[in-house]
Design a protein around this motif. Structure first.
Motif, PDB file in Angstrom:
ATOM      1  N   ARG A  33     -11.360  -0.198   8.564  1.00  0.00           N
ATOM      2  CA  ARG A  33     -12.213  -0.321   9.755  1.00  0.00           C
ATOM      3  C   ARG A  33     -11.374  -0.177  11.031  1.00  0.00           C
ATOM      4  NH1 ARG A  33     -14.926  -3.914   7.779  1.00  0.00           N
ATOM      5  NH2 ARG A  33     -16.775  -2.742   7.256  1.00  0.00           N
ATOM      6  N   GLU A  34     -10.208  -0.809  11.058  1.00  0.00           N
ATOM      7  CA  GLU A  34      -9.324  -0.703  12.232  1.00  0.00           C
ATOM      8  C   GLU A  34      -8.866   0.740  12.442  1.00  0.00           C
ATOM      9  OE1 GLU A  34      -6.197  -3.537  11.488  1.00  0.00           O
ATOM     10  OE2 GLU A  34      -7.514  -5.255  11.904  1.00  0.00           O
ATOM     11  N   ALA A  35      -8.507   1.425  11.358  1.00  0.00           N
ATOM     12  CA  ALA A  35      -8.078   2.821  11.468  1.00  0.00           C
ATOM     13  C   ALA A  35      -9.214   3.696  11.989  1.00  0.00           C
ATOM     14  CB  ALA A  35      -7.586   3.326  10.110  1.00  0.00           C
ATOM     15  N   LEU A  36     -10.423   3.461  11.488  1.00  0.00           N
ATOM     16  CA  LEU A  36     -11.585   4.239  11.919  1.00  0.00           C
ATOM     17  C   LEU A  36     -11.883   4.007  13.391  1.00  0.00           C
ATOM     18  CD1 LEU A  36     -13.937   6.121  11.237  1.00  0.00           C
ATOM     19  CD2 LEU A  36     -15.230   4.089  10.528  1.00  0.00           C
ATOM     20  N   VAL A  37     -11.871   2.752  13.824  1.00  0.00           N
ATOM     21  CA  VAL A  37     -12.146   2.422  15.228  1.00  0.00           C
ATOM     22  C   VAL A  37     -11.086   3.050  16.140  1.00  0.00           C
ATOM     23  CG1 VAL A  37     -12.206   0.525  16.903  1.00  0.00           C
ATOM     24  CG2 VAL A  37     -13.495   0.348  14.772  1.00  0.00           C
ATOM     25  N   ALA A  64      -8.122   4.142  -1.083  1.00  0.00           N
ATOM     26  CA  ALA A  64      -7.955   2.814  -1.693  1.00  0.00           C
ATOM     27  C   ALA A  64      -6.471   2.546  -1.951  1.00  0.00           C
ATOM     28  CB  ALA A  64      -8.757   2.722  -2.990  1.00  0.00           C
ATOM     29  N   ALA A  65      -5.742   3.555  -2.414  1.00  0.00           N
ATOM     30  CA  ALA A  65      -4.303   3.389  -2.655  1.00  0.00           C
ATOM     31  C   ALA A  65      -3.566   3.060  -1.361  1.00  0.00           C
ATOM     32  CB  ALA A  65      -3.719   4.651  -3.295  1.00  0.00           C
ATOM     33  N   GLY A  66      -4.087   3.561  -0.231  1.00  0.00           N
ATOM     34  CA  GLY A  66      -3.480   3.284   1.071  1.00  0.00           C
ATOM     35  C   GLY A  66      -3.969   1.989   1.699  1.00  0.00           C
ATOM     36  N   GLY A  67      -4.880   1.294   1.032  1.00  0.00           N
ATOM     37  CA  GLY A  67      -5.377   0.019   1.539  1.00  0.00           C
ATOM     38  C   GLY A  67      -6.522   0.122   2.523  1.00  0.00           C
ATOM     39  N   TYR A  68      -7.080   1.321   2.683  1.00  0.00           N
ATOM     40  CA  TYR A  68      -8.161   1.523   3.639  1.00  0.00           C
ATOM     41  C   TYR A  68      -9.540   1.229   3.039  1.00  0.00           C
ATOM     42  CZ  TYR A  68      -4.472   3.682   6.308  1.00  0.00           C
ATOM     43  OH  TYR A  68      -3.302   3.896   6.985  1.00  0.00           O
ATOM     44  N   LEU A  69      -9.606   1.237   1.709  1.00  0.00           N
ATOM     45  CA  LEU A  69     -10.843   0.922   0.998  1.00  0.00           C
ATOM     46  C   LEU A  69     -10.546  -0.078  -0.108  1.00  0.00           C
ATOM     47  CD1 LEU A  69     -12.405   4.485   0.393  1.00  0.00           C
ATOM     48  CD2 LEU A  69     -12.829   2.921   2.299  1.00  0.00           C
ATOM     49  N   SER A  70     -11.545  -0.869  -0.438  1.00  0.00           N
ATOM     50  CA  SER A  70     -11.447  -1.725  -1.624  1.00  0.00           C
ATOM     51  C   SER A  70     -12.285  -1.079  -2.718  1.00  0.00           C
ATOM     52  CB  SER A  70     -11.934  -3.141  -1.329  1.00  0.00           C
ATOM     53  OG  SER A  70     -13.296  -3.119  -0.966  1.00  0.00           O
ATOM     54  N   TYR A 104       0.821  -1.200   0.000  1.00  0.00           N
ATOM     55  CA  TYR A 104       0.000   0.000   0.000  1.00  0.00           C
ATOM     56  C   TYR A 104       0.857   1.253   0.000  1.00  0.00           C
ATOM     57  CZ  TYR A 104      -3.531  -3.334   1.466  1.00  0.00           C
ATOM     58  OH  TYR A 104      -4.371  -4.415   1.520  1.00  0.00           O
ATOM     59  N   LYS A 105       0.334   2.278  -0.607  1.00  0.00           N
ATOM     60  CA  LYS A 105       0.966   3.593  -0.597  1.00  0.00           C
ATOM     61  C   LYS A 105       0.817   4.168   0.820  1.00  0.00           C
ATOM     62  CE  LYS A 105       0.592   8.068  -2.832  1.00  0.00           C
ATOM     63  NZ  LYS A 105      -0.142   8.867  -3.805  1.00  0.00           N
ATOM     64  N   VAL A 106       1.870   4.766   1.347  1.00  0.00           N
ATOM     65  CA  VAL A 106       1.799   5.387   2.670  1.00  0.00           C
ATOM     66  C   VAL A 106       1.109   6.740   2.513  1.00  0.00           C
ATOM     67  CG1 VAL A 106       3.124   6.296   4.610  1.00  0.00           C
ATOM     68  CG2 VAL A 106       3.899   4.232   3.441  1.00  0.00           C
ATOM     69  N   ILE A 107      -0.017   6.888   3.202  1.00  0.00           N
ATOM     70  CA  ILE A 107      -0.758   8.149   3.147  1.00  0.00           C
ATOM     71  C   ILE A 107      -1.054   8.612   4.563  1.00  0.00           C
ATOM     72  CG2 ILE A 107      -1.804   7.632   0.905  1.00  0.00           C
ATOM     73  CD1 ILE A 107      -4.442   7.058   2.411  1.00  0.00           C
ATOM     74  N   LYS A 108      -1.184   9.928   4.727  1.00  0.00           N
ATOM     75  CA  LYS A 108      -1.558  10.510   6.014  1.00  0.00           C
ATOM     76  C   LYS A 108      -3.082  10.609   6.044  1.00  0.00           C
ATOM     77  CE  LYS A 108      -0.727  14.638   8.824  1.00  0.00           C
ATOM     78  NZ  LYS A 108      -1.987  14.802   9.432  1.00  0.00           N
ATOM     79  N   LEU A 109      -3.683  10.076   7.080  1.00  0.00           N
ATOM     80  CA  LEU A 109      -5.137  10.175   7.233  1.00  0.00           C
ATOM     81  C   LEU A 109      -5.487  11.521   7.863  1.00  0.00           C
ATOM     82  CD1 LEU A 109      -5.992   6.553   8.405  1.00  0.00           C
ATOM     83  CD2 LEU A 109      -6.134   7.510   6.119  1.00  0.00           C
TER      84      LEU A 109
END
Length: 180
Positions: free
Chosen positions: A85-89, A59-65, A5-10
């Protein structure tokens, strides 16, 4: 081992998109834009482009499909991954929050020497309309009896209260010399 995954800042907007997908399920960018308008836009304004740019970034960061239609309009449907989901929680559970930001142009104009009367009158009409809109949405949520809408109910109650307090503040702004 290198991540796929691409490293992105949330950001706050990233979490807003993740939360919308958690609440509403698999969605297109257009669906996300519509969901923003009837939910979080009332307390978390986001640029219109967020619904179109942020899902692809997440999606590029792997947080969405992403699932794309093979025919027709070839729309892209986004949904939360386990990583998302883990990041959101984790984010929602963190008690640390940034200070709120109040950007009220009417108050800035009063500070700049504008006549509080017409400014407050104009803004009062907007807050009253918004309070009524949110009250109507709150009635609909309560009427549905859907327990999955508990978070929406709480945020709508907050929105109604916010606009009520802003109406009270505008009364204060119109009456000079009373600082209580």
């Amino acid at each position: 081992m290198k991540s796929k995954y691409k490293v992105i800042k949330l950001t706050g907007n990233s979490y807003a998109v993740l939360a919308l997908l958690e609440q509403f399920g698999e969605s297109t960018s257009y669906d996300i834009k519509q969901a923003i308008e009837i939910s979080i836009q009332n307390f978390w304004p986001v640029p219109h482009t967020t619904a179109y740019e942020e899902p692809a970034r997440l999606a590029a960061g792997g947080y969405l499909s992403v699932r794309q239609e093979e025919e027709g309009r070839r729309r892209r449907f986004y949904s939360l991954t386990e990583r998302g989901r883990e990041a959101l929680v984790a984010w929602a559970s963190d008690p640390e929050v940034a200070p709120p930001q109040l950007r009220e142009e009417a108050i800035l104009k009063v500070f700049a020497g504008g006549d509080p009367g017409p400014l407050a009158e104009s803004r009062r009409a907007w807050h009253q309309a918004k309070r009524e809109e949110l009250t109507g949405l709150l009635r609909e949520v309560r009427k549905s009896g859907d327990p999955s809408l508990a978070a929406s109910e709480r945020t709508l109650i907050s929105g109604v209260g916010y606009h009520q307090k802003m109406l009270e503040l505008l009364e204060f702004v119109e009456k000079p010399g009373d600082s209580s």
